[in-house]
Write a protein that holds these residues in place. Structure first.
Motif, PDB file in Angstrom:
ATOM      1  N   ALA A 176       0.830  -1.202   0.000  1.00 51.18           N
ATOM      2  CA  ALA A 176       0.000   0.000   0.000  1.00 51.18           C
ATOM      3  C   ALA A 176       0.865   1.253   0.000  1.00 51.18           C
ATOM      4  O   ALA A 176       2.051   1.217   0.349  1.00 51.18           O
ATOM      5  N   ILE A 177       0.248   2.378  -0.373  1.00 50.98           N
ATOM      6  CA  ILE A 177       0.883   3.691  -0.349  1.00 50.98           C
ATOM      7  C   ILE A 177       0.113   4.562   0.637  1.00 50.98           C
ATOM      8  O   ILE A 177      -1.085   4.811   0.454  1.00 50.98           O
ATOM      9  N   TYR A 178       0.787   5.002   1.692  1.00 55.31           N
ATOM     10  CA  TYR A 178       0.166   5.885   2.671  1.00 55.31           C
ATOM     11  C   TYR A 178       0.202   7.318   2.153  1.00 55.31           C
ATOM     12  O   TYR A 178       1.183   7.763   1.569  1.00 55.31           O
ATOM     13  N   GLN A 179      -0.894   8.061   2.403  1.00 55.78           N
ATOM     14  CA  GLN A 179      -1.055   9.419   1.894  1.00 55.78           C
ATOM     15  C   GLN A 179      -1.214  10.395   3.063  1.00 55.78           C
ATOM     16  O   GLN A 179      -2.107  10.231   3.894  1.00 55.78           O
ATOM     17  N   PHE A 180      -0.342  11.405   3.107  1.00 57.72           N
ATOM     18  CA  PHE A 180      -0.358  12.383   4.188  1.00 57.72           C
ATOM     19  C   PHE A 180      -0.512  13.797   3.651  1.00 57.72           C
ATOM     20  O   PHE A 180      -0.151  14.094   2.510  1.00 57.72           O
ATOM     21  N   ILE A 181      -1.007  14.672   4.511  1.00 56.78           N
ATOM     22  CA  ILE A 181      -1.059  16.114   4.251  1.00 56.78           C
ATOM     23  C   ILE A 181       0.008  16.778   5.118  1.00 56.78           C
ATOM     24  O   ILE A 181       0.123  16.476   6.306  1.00 56.78           O
ATOM     25  N   LYS A 235      -5.820  18.849  -5.577  1.00 57.92           N
ATOM     26  CA  LYS A 235      -6.572  19.455  -4.466  1.00 57.92           C
ATOM     27  C   LYS A 235      -6.654  18.511  -3.268  1.00 57.92           C
ATOM     28  O   LYS A 235      -6.467  18.926  -2.133  1.00 57.92           O
ATOM     29  N   MET A 236      -6.919  17.253  -3.546  1.00 56.84           N
ATOM     30  CA  MET A 236      -7.108  16.286  -2.470  1.00 56.84           C
ATOM     31  C   MET A 236      -5.803  15.617  -2.032  1.00 56.84           C
ATOM     32  O   MET A 236      -5.683  15.121  -0.912  1.00 56.84           O
ATOM     33  N   GLY A 237      -4.823  15.570  -2.946  1.00 53.31           N
ATOM     34  CA  GLY A 237      -3.568  14.911  -2.610  1.00 53.31           C
ATOM     35  C   GLY A 237      -3.678  13.401  -2.577  1.00 53.31           C
ATOM     36  O   GLY A 237      -2.958  12.741  -1.817  1.00 53.31           O
ATOM     37  N   THR A 238      -4.541  12.867  -3.410  1.00 61.88           N
ATOM     38  CA  THR A 238      -4.743  11.420  -3.452  1.00 61.88           C
ATOM     39  C   THR A 238      -4.340  10.868  -4.815  1.00 61.88           C
ATOM     40  O   THR A 238      -4.351  11.581  -5.825  1.00 61.88           O
ATOM     41  N   LEU A 239      -4.013   9.580  -4.844  1.00 63.38           N
ATOM     42  CA  LEU A 239      -3.496   8.924  -6.033  1.00 63.38           C
ATOM     43  C   LEU A 239      -4.501   7.955  -6.641  1.00 63.38           C
ATOM     44  O   LEU A 239      -5.233   7.271  -5.925  1.00 63.38           O
ATOM     45  N   THR A 240      -4.486   7.901  -7.980  1.00 63.88           N
ATOM     46  CA  THR A 240      -5.312   6.946  -8.720  1.00 63.88           C
ATOM     47  C   THR A 240      -4.449   6.255  -9.760  1.00 63.88           C
ATOM     48  O   THR A 240      -3.884   6.918 -10.632  1.00 63.88           O
TER      49      THR A 240
END
Length: 359
Positions: A176-181, A235-240
């Motif tokens: 998995a890839i963790y996503q942070f702000i 804007k959201m900082g998320t990956l697809t």
């Protein structure tokens, strides 16, 4: 008359020299885990040839290296000593002078500066966490850890996006890839609304590279022997994810794991290393869609754990961790393909290659 002419010419010469900007120099830093030192080389800008400058002894085996955005300081994860060291870079010869040595949060597999050079992020493979240290303007690393966040086992890398708003941490263990702000003012990280992206079964993302325009992020997959391309929501900082492509030639059935991944400075070409097949996989990048097209594989030294591209985009250097050799390549600006021009004996167990162009 001749004396007057000589005098005038000498004055003109001194004026030209005093008003000629110093040429930037490039240096190659190599972590030698088997010898507990960092080897320093100067790179010839004309032909890519390397000249050994010095070896810097450490308290333990070095791993990941990082440089600040202004190219003044080098940071090192001294893995076996569980420390971080920082060094000033001599702009004339590339030599290192230690500034600070502080406790890390464990055995840090990866370190990275934020885009402003204010913080040092670290990812811990064995401990399954990430941490943040503060950086001073003179290159010192804070003794106290600013923040520690438990994630999951086998956190392998950590890197901010180009906007310095979001931070991504690939994990090979949970796949998995963790996503942070990122809060740029405080350096604190918080989980994104979607805290992680689950990779497709069997991939295990390891390292990452961010496109110059910040639209795409590429991950090499350790177990999957492939590269996956993701679109970044600005804007959201998320990956697809939108593409996964093999790093191996068709028909290859031997053992292999991927290690490192790098984009060329132009963003037109991408490279990933194969441990087992012992090659650098080469790709052309469609700058509009972000999709990758394979350019094949170039043979390299045994177990290429780390490689790096010089800031001009003309040369690539790949270290063979098992045999202690560094392969040097020219990168074709037209095709992106690699042409080896030299091989260097650098020392035991090279685990990281970092190229710094000092302004």
């Amino acid at each position: 008359m001749h004396l007057l002419l000589r005098f005038c010419l000498s004055i003109v010469g001194l004026f030209v020299l005093s008003h000629t900007p110093c040429l930037a120099a490039s240096f190659v830093y190599i972590s030698l885990g088997g010898e507990k030192k960092i080897a320093v080389y100067q790179m010839d800008e004309k032909d890519g040839d390397l000249t050994h400058v010095e070896d810097v002894k450490l308290e333990g085996a070095p791993g990941c290296l990082e440089v600040d955005p202004e190219k003044k300081y080098l940071f090192a994860s001294v893995r076996s000593a569980k420390k971080f060291n920082s060094y000033s870079i001599n702009p004339q010869n590339g030599k290192l002078k230690k500034i600070s040595s502080v406790p890390a949060g464990g055995n840090a597999a990866y370190i990275a500066s934020d885009r402003n050079g204010d913080y040092l992020f670290s990812a811990y493979y064995g401990e399954g966490k990430v941490a943040v240290h503060q950086l001073s303007k003179n290159g010192e690393i804070s003794t106290e850890i600013l923040q520690t966040i438990p994630t999951d086992k086998k956190a392998h890398a950590i890197l901010p996006d180009q906007s310095n708003q979001f931070v991504f941490v690939p994990h090979t263990g949970p796949n998995a890839i963790y996503q942070f702000i990122l809060n740029e003012k405080t350096g604190m990280l918080k989980a994104n609304k979607k805290p992680l992206v689950q990779a497709a079964e069997g991939l295990e993302p390891r390292h990452l590279a961010v496109s110059k325009d910040n639209r795409f992020i590429y991950f090499d997959n350790e177990k999957g022997s492939s590269v996956s391309a993701y679109k970044l929501d600005p804007k959201m900082g998320t990956l697809t994810p939108f593409q996964t492509i093999s790093t191996l030639p068709k028909g290859y059935e031997g053992k292999n794991t991927c290690a490192d991944i790098e984009l060329s400075p132009s963003g037109k070409y991408l490279y990933a290393s194969n441990r087992g097949h012992n090659s650098i996989a080469c790709y052309e990048v469609d700058l509009k869609s972000g999709r990758l097209k394979s350019l094949g594989q170039e043979p390299t030294e045994d177990t290429p754990r780390s490689f790096n591209i010089d800031p001009s985009g003309r040369y690539l250097y790949a270290a063979g961790q098992k045999n202690g050799k560094l392969a040097a390549y020219r990168i074709s600006p037209k095709t992106g393909k690699l042409e080896r021009f030299a091989t260097y004996d650098v020392g035991k167990s090279p685990s990281w290659v970092e190229i710094v162009k000092v302004p």
